[in-house]
Design an enzyme around this catalytic site. Structure first.
Site, PDB file in Angstrom:
ATOM      1  N   ASN A  18      10.659   3.701  -0.867  1.00 33.56           N
ATOM      2  CA  ASN A  18      10.387   2.441   0.040  1.00 33.56           C
ATOM      3  C   ASN A  18      11.328   1.360  -0.540  1.00 33.56           C
ATOM      4  OD1 ASN A  18       9.210   3.818   2.069  1.00 33.56           O
ATOM      5  ND2 ASN A  18       7.071   3.519   1.080  1.00 33.56           N
ATOM      6  N   ALA A  76       0.699  -1.152   0.019  1.00 35.44           N
ATOM      7  CA  ALA A  76       0.031   0.099   0.033  1.00 35.44           C
ATOM      8  C   ALA A  76       0.977   1.253  -0.005  1.00 35.44           C
ATOM      9  CB  ALA A  76      -0.931   0.032   1.167  1.00 35.44           C
ATOM     10  N   ASP A  77       2.245   1.180  -0.008  1.00 32.42           N
ATOM     11  CA  ASP A  77       3.158   2.410  -0.487  1.00 32.42           C
ATOM     12  C   ASP A  77       4.392   1.951  -1.199  1.00 32.42           C
ATOM     13  OD1 ASP A  77       3.572   4.921   0.072  1.00 32.42           O
ATOM     14  OD2 ASP A  77       4.420   4.958   1.943  1.00 32.42           O
ATOM     15  N   ALA A  78       4.030   0.899  -2.216  1.00 26.95           N
ATOM     16  CA  ALA A  78       5.239   0.627  -2.821  1.00 26.95           C
ATOM     17  C   ALA A  78       5.659   1.719  -3.939  1.00 26.95           C
ATOM     18  CB  ALA A  78       4.754  -0.689  -3.782  1.00 26.95           C
TER      19      ALA A  78
END
Length: 192
Positions: free
Chosen positions: A59, A53-55
């Protein structure tokens, strides 16, 4: 808060306090309306899985031997799998005008890689344009709100906004059929 499933609720809650530019607010409201009409009625039929959900590029850690891995699992959740792709595509579309082929084509190469190992349903493909725009809006609105009211000295909160409003507007103006056609063509060429 960062789940795309909650997009409309979150934006409705924070938009007026976070975004004073009426043109920008209008675009966000258009995306919200499309999300309400196109995405929300289909959320229950979209395939689900655990997603990062935050690729995005901030990150990912890459070692000198080209091994890689992800960090920042704070948004990990069980949700619609298409959200993972939409989130990543938004960040790719926001990296800047890095080549003459344009951000949409760059994102298309990422799409092709994802699609080659995770084929999407027709419904997922149909919703992808709105979902990418929704993530743009979510990031821009929550970033502006957090910077304005919660942590004004945190420059990271405005990272997406540096180019994001311009890229959201450009992406939102593109017909979704044109975007999807471009991405699917890139995907087909990658198979050859």
């Amino acid at each position: 808060m960062w789940s795309l499933s909650n997009f409309v609720t979150i934006v409705d809650q924070f938009l007026d306090a976070a975004v004073s530019d009426q043109h920008r607010a209008k675009i966000v409201r258009q995306v919200c309306e499309s999300f309400r009409n196109e995405v929300e009625p289909k959320l229950h039929i979209l395939p689900k899985q655990t997603i990062h959900a935050d690729a995005n590029y901030t990150n990912i850690i890459v070692t000198p031997d080209s091994s890689f891995g992800f960090i920042d699992f704070g948004d990990l959740n069980y949700s619609c799998r298409i959200f993972e792709l939409a989130i990543s595509l938004m960040y790719i579309l926001n990296i800047g005008d890095v080549s003459s082929c344009g951000n949409t084509r760059i994102a298309g190469h990422f799409f092709a890689g994802y699609y080659s190992v995770n084929p999407l349903t027709e419904k997922e493909l149909e919703l992808l344009h709105v979902l990418v725009a929704a993530r743009f809006c979510q990031s821009l609105v929550l970033g502006a709100y957090s910077n304005k009211y919660l942590d004004p000295d945190n420059e990271y909160l405005l990272e997406t906004a540096r180019k994001g409003w311009k890229h959201l507007e450009a992406f939102w103006k593109l017909p979704k059929e044109e975007v999807l056609k471009t991405w699917l063509e890139i995907s087909e060429k990658a198979k050859i």
